[in-house]
Design a protein around this motif. Structure first.
Motif, PDB file in Angstrom:
ATOM      1  N   GLU A  36       2.100  12.037 -20.118  1.00 17.87           N
ATOM      2  CA  GLU A  36       2.072  12.340 -21.549  1.00 17.87           C
ATOM      3  C   GLU A  36       3.083  13.435 -21.847  1.00 17.87           C
ATOM      4  OE1 GLU A  36      -0.889  13.998 -25.091  1.00 17.87           O
ATOM      5  OE2 GLU A  36      -1.728  13.402 -23.166  1.00 17.87           O
ATOM      6  N   LYS A  37       3.973  13.171 -22.790  1.00 21.86           N
ATOM      7  CA  LYS A  37       4.988  14.120 -23.228  1.00 21.86           C
ATOM      8  C   LYS A  37       4.718  14.514 -24.674  1.00 21.86           C
ATOM      9  CE  LYS A  37       7.228  13.332 -19.389  1.00 21.86           C
ATOM     10  NZ  LYS A  37       7.242  14.324 -18.300  1.00 21.86           N
ATOM     11  N   SER A  38       5.203  15.675 -25.074  1.00 16.63           N
ATOM     12  CA  SER A  38       5.157  16.008 -26.489  1.00 16.63           C
ATOM     13  C   SER A  38       6.303  15.305 -27.201  1.00 16.63           C
ATOM     14  CB  SER A  38       5.276  17.516 -26.700  1.00 16.63           C
ATOM     15  OG  SER A  38       6.604  17.951 -26.449  1.00 16.63           O
ATOM     16  N   GLY A  68       6.217   1.739 -36.691  1.00 10.51           N
ATOM     17  CA  GLY A  68       5.970   2.972 -35.960  1.00 10.51           C
ATOM     18  C   GLY A  68       7.010   3.232 -34.886  1.00 10.51           C
ATOM     19  N   ASN A  69       6.808   4.321 -34.169  1.00 13.22           N
ATOM     20  CA  ASN A  69       7.673   4.591 -33.027  1.00 13.22           C
ATOM     21  C   ASN A  69       7.642   3.401 -32.083  1.00 13.22           C
ATOM     22  OD1 ASN A  69       8.437   7.260 -33.791  1.00 13.22           O
ATOM     23  ND2 ASN A  69       6.384   7.927 -33.231  1.00 13.22           N
ATOM     24  N   MET A  70       8.689   3.241 -31.308  1.00 13.03           N
ATOM     25  CA  MET A  70       8.887   1.993 -30.577  1.00 13.03           C
ATOM     26  C   MET A  70       8.763   2.187 -29.073  1.00 13.03           C
ATOM     27  SD  MET A  70      12.251   0.521 -32.514  1.00 13.03           S
ATOM     28  CE  MET A  70      13.305   1.736 -31.710  1.00 13.03           C
ATOM     29  N   HIS A 124       4.553   8.437 -23.067  1.00 12.81           N
ATOM     30  CA  HIS A 124       4.344   8.411 -24.528  1.00 12.81           C
ATOM     31  C   HIS A 124       3.740   9.726 -24.966  1.00 12.81           C
ATOM     32  CE1 HIS A 124      -0.055   7.894 -24.786  1.00 12.81           C
ATOM     33  NE2 HIS A 124      -0.009   6.883 -23.939  1.00 12.81           N
ATOM     34  N   PHE A 125       3.745   9.987 -26.280  1.00 16.18           N
ATOM     35  CA  PHE A 125       3.297  11.277 -26.792  1.00 16.18           C
ATOM     36  C   PHE A 125       2.064  11.178 -27.681  1.00 16.18           C
ATOM     37  CE2 PHE A 125       7.263   9.984 -29.002  1.00 16.18           C
ATOM     38  CZ  PHE A 125       6.754   9.632 -30.247  1.00 16.18           C
ATOM     39  N   GLU A 126       1.281  10.097 -27.554  1.00 19.67           N
ATOM     40  CA  GLU A 126       0.063   9.960 -28.346  1.00 19.67           C
ATOM     41  C   GLU A 126      -1.111  10.622 -27.628  1.00 19.67           C
ATOM     42  OE1 GLU A 126       0.360   8.760 -31.261  1.00 19.67           O
ATOM     43  OE2 GLU A 126       2.309   7.774 -31.093  1.00 19.67           O
ATOM     44  N   SER A 127      -1.957  11.328 -28.388  1.00 19.80           N
ATOM     45  CA  SER A 127      -3.130  11.945 -27.778  1.00 19.80           C
ATOM     46  C   SER A 127      -4.130  10.878 -27.344  1.00 19.80           C
ATOM     47  CB  SER A 127      -3.794  12.911 -28.759  1.00 19.80           C
ATOM     48  OG  SER A 127      -4.248  12.216 -29.910  1.00 19.80           O
ATOM     49  N   ALA A 128      -4.968  11.219 -26.403  1.00 20.67           N
ATOM     50  CA  ALA A 128      -5.897  10.243 -25.817  1.00 20.67           C
ATOM     51  C   ALA A 128      -6.870   9.678 -26.842  1.00 20.67           C
ATOM     52  CB  ALA A 128      -6.655  10.886 -24.664  1.00 20.67           C
ATOM     53  N   GLU A 166       7.692   5.606 -25.312  1.00 22.90           N
ATOM     54  CA  GLU A 166       7.611   5.626 -26.777  1.00 22.90           C
ATOM     55  C   GLU A 166       8.745   6.501 -27.273  1.00 22.90           C
ATOM     56  OE1 GLU A 166       4.455   6.881 -30.322  1.00 22.90           O
ATOM     57  OE2 GLU A 166       4.171   7.617 -28.283  1.00 22.90           O
ATOM     58  N   TYR A 167       9.487   6.002 -28.279  1.00 17.54           N
ATOM     59  CA  TYR A 167      10.595   6.792 -28.800  1.00 17.54           C
ATOM     60  C   TYR A 167      10.696   6.622 -30.307  1.00 17.54           C
ATOM     61  CZ  TYR A 167      14.927   9.403 -28.649  1.00 17.54           C
ATOM     62  OH  TYR A 167      15.884  10.377 -28.831  1.00 17.54           O
ATOM     63  N   ASN A 168      11.207   7.665 -30.941  1.00 12.92           N
ATOM     64  CA  ASN A 168      11.344   7.673 -32.388  1.00 12.92           C
ATOM     65  C   ASN A 168      12.419   6.684 -32.826  1.00 12.92           C
ATOM     66  OD1 ASN A 168      10.813   8.460 -34.976  1.00 12.92           O
ATOM     67  ND2 ASN A 168      11.841  10.428 -34.850  1.00 12.92           N
ATOM     68  N   LYS A 169      12.173   6.047 -33.963  1.00  8.67           N
ATOM     69  CA  LYS A 169      13.084   5.019 -34.466  1.00  8.67           C
ATOM     70  C   LYS A 169      14.023   5.617 -35.505  1.00  8.67           C
ATOM     71  CE  LYS A 169       9.425   5.452 -37.143  1.00  8.67           C
ATOM     72  NZ  LYS A 169       8.404   6.424 -36.803  1.00  8.67           N
TER      73      LYS A 169
END
Length: 434
Positions: free
Chosen positions: A74-76, A318-320, A43-47, A98-101
């Motif tokens: 963690e990915k951007s 939100g992203n899914m 996922h790309f959310e910061s900690a 986590e991926y963009n919808k």
């Protein structure tokens, strides 16, 4: 699968190896990946974000309850966005990410057969009962990858929307109040500009200016127009009143000094940090900034309000969480998703500046979070969630940004920008539905 679409254009694809940390490939996971005891998560959310905090707790719960190990990377956002089709079509695919919808992202991957159909898991875990109907739109896709109908290919566990952030101290110092109409909003912009203050923090190389443009179109639109634009129900008139008002207003606000032409070279981070440091009094952007402003915009008092005089706003679930078709441990992925939907995990999202979709209201105790969630609930209750301007096609994000940059620097007229965007939009739609 009927017709796959063009991959995201204008983005240089990173190699699959650039996305996979050393020692984290399937071959490097040893027996643990093969025996189903390792969940590979991206996922790309910061900690310190609301979702990062909640999902870290979900990881702990998952490991305690399953005796499995989570291998988290963690990915951007851009890493995942630009390489998803390549990586998910390989043996390096994670088990859940986590991926963009939207049509251009999750819909594209679904139409290419790269995402798992989640219908059975949705029924087994009862996720549909936890999500309002308007939030399910971006989780379902048909054979062409068009959202709203068909099977479940993702599960959102938070919400998001775009609103106006404002510097209360700067408003008070200039005798200004929160506007309730578009006319009053423009009066506020003019008052700041008259004092030598550029009122709007903006960025045209990334999403902020495009979302403002879309919000202005929504101010003249209704739900039918949104369905035409997003779901291709009917053709869009790119010289019609909705888009013409939006494009002309961006041009007028730039000419009047409400938007700086410097925005042509700025990114979302530049706009957000300029609001944080008090340079600009207004920033129209997403709820994803809320927790960051809470922790970083400490030099002044700030607040939020919904864009005035409109029933519709950019936003969505939100992203899914999605499960790649090549995932090695799908059952573990479903278990993890289900944990993130629990009330105690949802409450962590809500009390740390995020917008939960399945929390108990009584569990949300932070006053600013209550305000954020109340605005989102107000939108969902009036069916005001209108998605995002770049969703209709896989290339429209870059095309919209480029068109608005030309509008700001004066190299194209309003009508020419609209003509160019209309042709690009229609080309992308034709590629999807024929």
């Amino acid at each position: 699968m009927k017709k796959s679409r063009k991959l995201l254009a204008g983005i240089a694809l990173l190699g699959a190896s650039a996305l996979v940390l050393s020692g984290c490939s399937a071959s490097g996971s040893g027996d643990s990946a093969e025996d189903g005891k390792t969940l590979k998560l991206w996922h790309f959310e910061s900690a310190d974000s609301a979702m990062g905090i909640a999902w870290d707790e979900a990881i702990k719960t998952f490991e305690e309850e399953t005796d499995a190990t989570v291998e988290f990377e963690e990915k951007s956002f851009e890493q995942i966005r630009s390489t998803a089709s390549q990586v998910l079509n390989s043996n390096e695919a994670p088990d859940v990410l986590e991926y963009n919808k939207g049509n251009a992202t999750a819909g594209l991957l679904a139409s290419q057969g790269l995402l798992s159909n989640l219908d059975d898991a949705v029924d087994e875990f009862g996720w549909a009962d936890k999500l309002a109907p308007s939030l399910q739109t971006t989780a379902k896709y048909d054979d062409n990858g068009v959202m709203g109908d068909g099977s479940w290919y993702g599960v959102p566990n938070y919400g998001e929307y775009v609103e106006v952030y404002y510097n209360k101290d700067m408003f008070a110092a200039n005798g200004l109040e929160v506007p309730t109409t578009l006319s009053e909003f423009e009066d506020v912009l003019a008052a700041f500009q008259a004092k030598g203050i550029t009122p709007l923090a903006e960025a045209a190389t990334e999403y902020p200016l495009g979302q403002l443009w879309y919000q202005l179109a929504l101010a003249k639109a209704d739900r039918d127009w949104v369905n035409d634009y997003q779901l291709y129900s009917n053709p869009i008139d790119w010289q019609g009143p909705e888009i013409s008002y939006a494009t002309q207003t961006i041009k007028d606000w730039t000419d009047a000094g409400y938007i700086s032409t410097d925005a042509t070279g700025l990114k979302a981070e530049d706009a957000g940090t300029s609001f944080i440091d008090g340079t600009y009094p207004i920033f129209f952007s997403g709820s994803w900034w809320y927790n960051r402003f809470t922790t970083e915009a400490t030099g002044f008092d700030w607040g939020t309000f919904l864009f005035p005089e409109t029933e519709l706003s950019p936003g969505s679930a939100g992203n899914m969480w999605v499960v790649p078709e090549n995932a090695k441990n799908k059952e573990l992925a479903y278990k993890f998703i289900d944990i993130t939907m629990r009330p105690e995990i949802q409450a962590l999202i809500g009390n740390n500046g995020g917008i939960p979709v399945a929390a108990n209201t009584a569990d949300i105790t932070d006053p600013k979070s209550q305000e954020l969630i109340a605005n989102f609930n107000a939108l969902t209750e009036k069916d005001g969630i209108a998605f995002y301007p770049d969703w209709p096609t896989s290339t429209f994000y870059d095309e919209l940004n480029a068109g608005l940059q030309e509008l700001l620097n004066g190299t194209k007229s309003v009508k020419d920008v609209q003509k160019q965007l209309g042709e690009q939009y229609q080309s992308g739609v034709d590629d999807i539905v024929g």
